[in-house]
Design a protein around this motif. Structure first.
Motif, PDB file in Angstrom:
ATOM      1  N   LYS A  34       0.679  -1.195   0.185  1.00 32.94           N
ATOM      2  CA  LYS A  34      -0.081   0.076   0.034  1.00 32.94           C
ATOM      3  C   LYS A  34       0.889   1.272  -0.098  1.00 32.94           C
ATOM      4  N   GLN A  45      -9.210   8.646   6.852  1.00 32.42           N
ATOM      5  CA  GLN A  45      -9.404   7.252   7.587  1.00 32.42           C
ATOM      6  C   GLN A  45      -9.661   7.680   8.943  1.00 32.42           C
ATOM      7  N   PRO A  79      -7.615  -3.528   4.724  1.00 29.23           N
ATOM      8  CA  PRO A  79      -8.382  -2.122   4.369  1.00 29.23           C
ATOM      9  C   PRO A  79      -8.024  -1.112   5.136  1.00 29.23           C
ATOM     10  N   ASP A  80      -8.167   0.122   4.529  1.00 31.06           N
ATOM     11  CA  ASP A  80      -8.152   1.326   5.247  1.00 31.06           C
ATOM     12  C   ASP A  80      -8.894   1.367   6.675  1.00 31.06           C
ATOM     13  N   GLU A 110     -12.055   1.574   1.464  1.00 34.17           N
ATOM     14  CA  GLU A 110     -10.814   1.909   1.036  1.00 34.17           C
ATOM     15  C   GLU A 110     -10.696   3.485   0.340  1.00 34.17           C
ATOM     16  N   VAL A 121      -7.307  -1.708  -6.375  1.00 34.56           N
ATOM     17  CA  VAL A 121      -8.139  -1.331  -5.096  1.00 34.56           C
ATOM     18  C   VAL A 121      -9.712  -2.130  -5.141  1.00 34.56           C
ATOM     19  N   LYS A 124      -9.893  -5.754  -4.786  1.00 34.09           N
ATOM     20  CA  LYS A 124      -9.727  -6.029  -3.116  1.00 34.09           C
ATOM     21  C   LYS A 124     -11.156  -5.914  -2.497  1.00 34.09           C
ATOM     22  N   LEU A 138     -15.678   2.520  -1.925  1.00 34.26           N
ATOM     23  CA  LEU A 138     -14.091   2.849  -2.253  1.00 34.26           C
ATOM     24  C   LEU A 138     -14.253   4.395  -2.575  1.00 34.26           C
TER      25      LEU A 138
END
Length: 186
Positions: A34, A45, A79-80, A110, A121, A124, A138
């Motif tokens: 990442k 985040q 994941p974020d 994400e 991304v 994922k 996303l």
């Protein structure tokens, strides 16, 4: 001329490797590091975790985790933001959260960084959807949009004043504008 073919790494082999900084995902036999979070990414985040936990954790509905490694479905991803329903948070017999999470999150978020590929991304989040995750987001700061990923890999685009889909049971209402409004520090 002979071409040497590198054997794909297995999930077990990947999990034995030392952690990288920033973290690396392992999906489809590929290691993808990442990018280091930058300002917008970091603020989104952090604020997402604070906002979700401010409502869901205090009521023991769910808990949001930042940068939590989740290993499931033959992949190991970070994941974020990972959100788990309260009764699905993996715990030790004494009630503490486990260090190795080996289940899918209920909601995976994400945030696309400037040097990340959208396809990687999104793949994922689609892996999460195929393996039981109820909701994926996303977030794309560049065009101020959010793709929602739902069961059956249904994808919906949200922009501007659109209300964002929220994990069932969490009493939170957010629009795309509100989320990107968090980036203004004035």
């Amino acid at each position: 001329m002979a071409i040497a073919i590198q054997p794909k790494l297995t999930l077990d082999e990947f999990l034995k490797l030392p952690e990288t900084e920033p973290a690396s995902d392992f999906i489809n036999g590929e290691i993808i590091q990442k990018p280091m979070p930058q300002g917008e990414h970091s603020l989104l985040q952090t604020t997402l975790c604070e906002t979700i936990n401010g409502i869901a954790r205090s009521q023991k509905i769910a808990c949001a985790f930042s940068e939590l490694r989740c290993t499931f479905g033959g992949a190991s991803i970070v994941p974020d933001v990972s959100v788990f329903r309260w009764d699905r948070i993996p715990k030790t017999p004494s009630g503490r959260i486990v260090n190795r999470v080996e289940i899918h999150p209920d909601w995976a978020i994400e945030i696309l960084s400037p040097d990340q590929r959208l396809k990687k991304v999104l793949s994922k989040l689609l892996h999460c959807s195929r393996n039981g995750t109820e909701l994926g987001w996303l977030i794309n700061p560049e065009d101020e949009s959010v793709l929602g990923i739902f069961p059956g890999q249904r994808v919906e685009l949200s922009e501007a004043s659109d209300k964002l889909p929220i994990q069932e049971g969490i009493e939170l209402e957010l629009t795309v504008e509100q989320v990107f409004g968090w980036l203004s520090l004035t």
